[in-house]
Scaffold this motif. Structure first.
Motif, PDB file in Angstrom:
ATOM      1  N   TRP A 106       0.853  -1.207   0.000  1.00 42.24           N
ATOM      2  CA  TRP A 106       0.000   0.000   0.000  1.00 42.24           C
ATOM      3  C   TRP A 106       0.877   1.242   0.000  1.00 42.24           C
ATOM      4  CZ3 TRP A 106      -3.198  -0.750   5.155  1.00 42.24           C
ATOM      5  CH2 TRP A 106      -3.696  -2.065   5.230  1.00 42.24           C
ATOM      6  N   ASN A 107       1.955   1.205   0.831  1.00 42.79           N
ATOM      7  CA  ASN A 107       2.827   2.386   0.935  1.00 42.79           C
ATOM      8  C   ASN A 107       3.475   2.703  -0.408  1.00 42.79           C
ATOM      9  OD1 ASN A 107       2.420   3.077   3.608  1.00 42.79           O
ATOM     10  ND2 ASN A 107       3.958   1.644   4.352  1.00 42.79           N
ATOM     11  N   LYS A 108       3.881   1.630  -1.113  1.00 43.19           N
ATOM     12  CA  LYS A 108       4.520   1.827  -2.429  1.00 43.19           C
ATOM     13  C   LYS A 108       3.524   2.489  -3.384  1.00 43.19           C
ATOM     14  CE  LYS A 108       6.149  -1.401  -5.213  1.00 43.19           C
ATOM     15  NZ  LYS A 108       6.286  -2.812  -5.533  1.00 43.19           N
ATOM     16  N   LEU A 109       2.308   1.995  -3.306  1.00 44.17           N
ATOM     17  CA  LEU A 109       1.259   2.521  -4.181  1.00 44.17           C
ATOM     18  C   LEU A 109       0.918   3.983  -3.856  1.00 44.17           C
ATOM     19  CD1 LEU A 109      -1.316  -0.047  -5.131  1.00 44.17           C
ATOM     20  CD2 LEU A 109      -1.974   2.317  -5.132  1.00 44.17           C
ATOM     21  N   ILE A 110       0.863   4.309  -2.570  1.00 43.41           N
ATOM     22  CA  ILE A 110       0.554   5.693  -2.163  1.00 43.41           C
ATOM     23  C   ILE A 110       1.706   6.612  -2.583  1.00 43.41           C
ATOM     24  CG2 ILE A 110       0.144   7.213  -0.166  1.00 43.41           C
ATOM     25  CD1 ILE A 110      -1.126   4.553   1.094  1.00 43.41           C
ATOM     26  N   ASP A 111       2.942   6.147  -2.409  1.00 41.54           N
ATOM     27  CA  ASP A 111       4.089   6.973  -2.835  1.00 41.54           C
ATOM     28  C   ASP A 111       4.031   7.213  -4.339  1.00 41.54           C
ATOM     29  OD1 ASP A 111       4.915   7.081  -0.263  1.00 41.54           O
ATOM     30  OD2 ASP A 111       6.487   5.549  -0.456  1.00 41.54           O
ATOM     31  N   LEU A 112       3.640   6.172  -5.096  1.00 39.47           N
ATOM     32  CA  LEU A 112       3.495   6.354  -6.549  1.00 39.47           C
ATOM     33  C   LEU A 112       2.375   7.365  -6.831  1.00 39.47           C
ATOM     34  CD1 LEU A 112       4.140   5.582  -9.491  1.00 39.47           C
ATOM     35  CD2 LEU A 112       2.620   3.586  -9.242  1.00 39.47           C
ATOM     36  N   GLY A 113       1.278   7.284  -6.064  1.00 41.17           N
ATOM     37  CA  GLY A 113       0.171   8.240  -6.220  1.00 41.17           C
ATOM     38  C   GLY A 113       0.647   9.677  -6.011  1.00 41.17           C
ATOM     39  N   VAL A 114       1.501   9.871  -5.009  1.00 45.55           N
ATOM     40  CA  VAL A 114       2.031  11.221  -4.744  1.00 45.55           C
ATOM     41  C   VAL A 114       2.878  11.680  -5.932  1.00 45.55           C
ATOM     42  CG1 VAL A 114       3.551  12.600  -3.252  1.00 45.55           C
ATOM     43  CG2 VAL A 114       2.007  10.914  -2.224  1.00 45.55           C
ATOM     44  N   ARG A 115       3.703  10.792  -6.465  1.00 45.08           N
ATOM     45  CA  ARG A 115       4.556  11.177  -7.615  1.00 45.08           C
ATOM     46  C   ARG A 115       3.694  11.498  -8.842  1.00 45.08           C
ATOM     47  NH1 ARG A 115       7.577   6.844  -5.842  1.00 45.08           N
ATOM     48  NH2 ARG A 115       7.228   5.588  -7.703  1.00 45.08           N
ATOM     49  N   ILE A 116       2.630  10.745  -9.050  1.00 47.75           N
ATOM     50  CA  ILE A 116       1.738  11.024 -10.188  1.00 47.75           C
ATOM     51  C   ILE A 116       1.047  12.381  -9.983  1.00 47.75           C
ATOM     52  CG2 ILE A 116      -0.296  10.237 -11.473  1.00 47.75           C
ATOM     53  CD1 ILE A 116       0.461   7.348 -10.720  1.00 47.75           C
ATOM     54  N   TRP A 117       0.593  12.647  -8.756  1.00 49.28           N
ATOM     55  CA  TRP A 117      -0.063  13.935  -8.432  1.00 49.28           C
ATOM     56  C   TRP A 117       0.894  15.097  -8.736  1.00 49.28           C
ATOM     57  CZ3 TRP A 117       1.317  16.624  -3.585  1.00 49.28           C
ATOM     58  CH2 TRP A 117       0.580  17.781  -3.375  1.00 49.28           C
ATOM     59  N   GLU A 118       2.186  14.901  -8.428  1.00 52.59           N
ATOM     60  CA  GLU A 118       3.158  15.979  -8.657  1.00 52.59           C
ATOM     61  C   GLU A 118       3.406  16.234 -10.138  1.00 52.59           C
ATOM     62  OE1 GLU A 118       5.734  15.347  -4.533  1.00 52.59           O
ATOM     63  OE2 GLU A 118       6.339  14.289  -6.356  1.00 52.59           O
ATOM     64  N   ASP A 119       3.323  15.151 -10.953  1.00 49.98           N
ATOM     65  CA  ASP A 119       3.653  15.315 -12.368  1.00 49.98           C
ATOM     66  C   ASP A 119       2.899  14.288 -13.229  1.00 49.98           C
ATOM     67  OD1 ASP A 119       4.796  15.873 -14.786  1.00 49.98           O
ATOM     68  OD2 ASP A 119       6.830  15.210 -14.260  1.00 49.98           O
ATOM     69  N   PRO A 120       1.572  14.461 -13.372  1.00 54.28           N
ATOM     70  CA  PRO A 120       0.776  13.434 -14.069  1.00 54.28           C
ATOM     71  C   PRO A 120       1.201  13.213 -15.523  1.00 54.28           C
ATOM     72  CG  PRO A 120      -0.621  15.288 -13.305  1.00 54.28           C
ATOM     73  CD  PRO A 120       0.758  15.574 -12.858  1.00 54.28           C
ATOM     74  N   ALA A 121       1.688  14.260 -16.190  1.00 53.87           N
ATOM     75  CA  ALA A 121       2.031  14.144 -17.615  1.00 53.87           C
ATOM     76  C   ALA A 121       3.108  13.085 -17.847  1.00 53.87           C
ATOM     77  CB  ALA A 121       2.494  15.501 -18.143  1.00 53.87           C
ATOM     78  N   LYS A 122       3.961  12.884 -16.855  1.00 53.00           N
ATOM     79  CA  LYS A 122       5.054  11.907 -16.979  1.00 53.00           C
ATOM     80  C   LYS A 122       4.518  10.479 -17.186  1.00 53.00           C
ATOM     81  CE  LYS A 122       8.956  10.674 -14.167  1.00 53.00           C
ATOM     82  NZ  LYS A 122       9.502  10.802 -12.822  1.00 53.00           N
ATOM     83  N   TYR A 123       3.276  10.242 -16.804  1.00 50.79           N
ATOM     84  CA  TYR A 123       2.725   8.875 -16.835  1.00 50.79           C
ATOM     85  C   TYR A 123       1.717   8.675 -17.977  1.00 50.79           C
ATOM     86  CZ  TYR A 123       4.992   8.949 -12.338  1.00 50.79           C
ATOM     87  OH  TYR A 123       5.947   9.064 -11.355  1.00 50.79           O
ATOM     88  N   ALA A 124       1.708   9.637 -18.913  1.00 52.12           N
ATOM     89  CA  ALA A 124       0.649   9.689 -19.940  1.00 52.12           C
ATOM     90  C   ALA A 124       0.644   8.494 -20.900  1.00 52.12           C
ATOM     91  CB  ALA A 124       0.755  10.990 -20.721  1.00 52.12           C
ATOM     92  N   HIS A 125       1.743   7.731 -20.968  1.00 50.06           N
ATOM     93  CA  HIS A 125       1.764   6.596 -21.911  1.00 50.06           C
ATOM     94  C   HIS A 125       1.984   5.254 -21.217  1.00 50.06           C
ATOM     95  CE1 HIS A 125       1.446   9.296 -25.243  1.00 50.06           C
ATOM     96  NE2 HIS A 125       2.382  10.053 -24.685  1.00 50.06           N
ATOM     97  N   GLU A 126       1.821   5.222 -19.902  1.00 52.55           N
ATOM     98  CA  GLU A 126       2.072   3.995 -19.136  1.00 52.55           C
ATOM     99  C   GLU A 126       1.149   2.842 -19.547  1.00 52.55           C
ATOM    100  OE1 GLU A 126       4.258   3.034 -16.746  1.00 52.55           O
ATOM    101  OE2 GLU A 126       5.369   4.922 -16.953  1.00 52.55           O
TER     102      GLU A 126
END
Ligand code: NCD
Length: 360
Positions: free
Chosen positions: A19-39
């Protein structure tokens, strides 16, 4: 029973580190969503919503679209073959062969678990009756992580329909895994938190107390989690009307709260928070709904990239024993193995689909 796919039916199926890994990833996506646009380019998500939804369905769809994937599904079972009597088994078998990930919401408890037994792709539980709502909990945890900077040492008040509210069940199970959290359950005796959730809180080393009014608890809270009285889960309209309007958060009660308390609500709101509270900077429920997209982006990416098998049924079938909960999926779809966990002496069995307990 092993499935080849990694499902999310209940957060407790995973360690806190996941869960912690997932929440940390959520925070990184919130900071820069465009970076994940082609995942998730080229991937398809199916949403099967057998119950009304605004935020959960649309935030899942937005999450997949923002990751570059595409979406299919229904939000009105009356327009699908469900209206002709098709079972969950057949619907999920087919739709999971069209998609890479399947999100299901259903009014019957344990329905997502049932879907995971036959699906040919990962299944995510987007709410099963009054039972669980793990992706709302991921949203809530991400909100706390961003807004309170911690998931530990918090005093959390949960108010309203605690017996039927699936969001508060999943949230208490999750937050009781972090150290130093205290819960205050604010409800009428008729709508109090189920005993099995209280037992999980105690077993995880957290504490809880119960209160009858918002006024007596609000001053001690770091987080106030308001919920709607779940009209659709009452046996009669009279029983619903007897509970309606018991708890209303207004500006006057907000005066009694700490300056840094935050108010959360999974929404939809009916009348349990007056609209003038919306202008208070501690009212965080609309922001919370926005964080839901980032939490679900993190979840979809994780599930699609990890593809680890899940264990679906861990218990066993006891000849002649069936779940006593009329709202359990095993009492609606006969083909399902009626599987129970035992606490050791096998006199107290717990249904693996809906967690209802039974003495045998
Ligand atoms: C909740 C739900 O469906 O359980 N809403 C949501 O998913 N955001 C809460 C509710 O319906 O009261």
């Amino acid at each position: 029973m092993k499935s080849e796919y990694q499902h999310l039916i209940d957060l407790s199926d995973y360690p806190v580190a996941w869960w912690n890994k997932l929440i940390d990833l959520g925070v990184r996506i919130w900071e820069d969503p465009a970076k994940y646009a082609h995942e998730c380019d080229g991937r398809i998500m199916a949403t099967l919503f057998y119950e009304p939804s605004t935020r959960t369905q649309m935030s899942f769809q937005t999450a997949m679209l923002r990751l570059g994937g595409r979406i299919i599904g229904f939000d009105n079972p009356a327009n699908s073959s469900v209206s002709k009597g098709e079972t969950i088994k057949d619907t999920t078998k087919i739709v999971s062969s069209y998609s890479d990930i399947l999100v299901i919401r259903h009014p019957v408890e344990g329905a997502a678990k049932a879907a995971s037994l036959t699906a040919d792709c990962p299944v995510i539980n987007a709410g099963d009756g009054g039972h669980l709502h793990p992706t709302q909990t991921l949203t809530d945890l991400l909100t706390l992580k961003i807004e309170k900077k911690t998931l530990s040492g918090l005093t959390i008040g949960l108010c309203g329909d605690l017996i039927n509210g699936r969001t508060v069940h999943s949230l208490c199970k999750a937050l009781s895994m972090f150290s130093g959290n205290k819960f205050i359950f604010i409800s009428t005796p008729e709508l109090s938190m189920p005993a099995y959730i209280k037992d999980i809180i105690k077993a995880n080393g957290s504490t809880y107390e119960e209160a009858n009014t918002l006024e007596e608890a609000i001053g001690r809270l770091d987080v106030l989690y308001m919920t709607r009285i779940q009209q659709e889960r009452f046996a009669s309209r009279e029983e619903y009307l007897a509970q309606k309007n018991t708890y209303v958060l207004d500006r006057k009660k907000m005066l009694l709260a700490k300056k840094d308390m935050i108010v959360l609500h999974p929404l939809p709101r009916v009348d349990e928070i007056t609209v003038d509270v919306d202008d208070d900077k501690r009212a965080m429920y609309f922001t919370q709904a926005k964080y839901g997209v980032f939490a679900r982006m993190a979840l979809i990416m994780t599930i699609l990239n990890e593809e680890k098998p899940s264990e679906t049924l861990k218990g066993k079938v006891y000849p002649g024993v069936r779940c006593g909960n009329p709202r359990c999926i095993t009492n609606h779809e006969e083909y399902l193995p009626k599987s129970f966990r035992s606490s050791g002496d096998e006199t107290l069995l717990e249904c693996e689909y809906c967690d209802e307990r039974k003495l045998v």
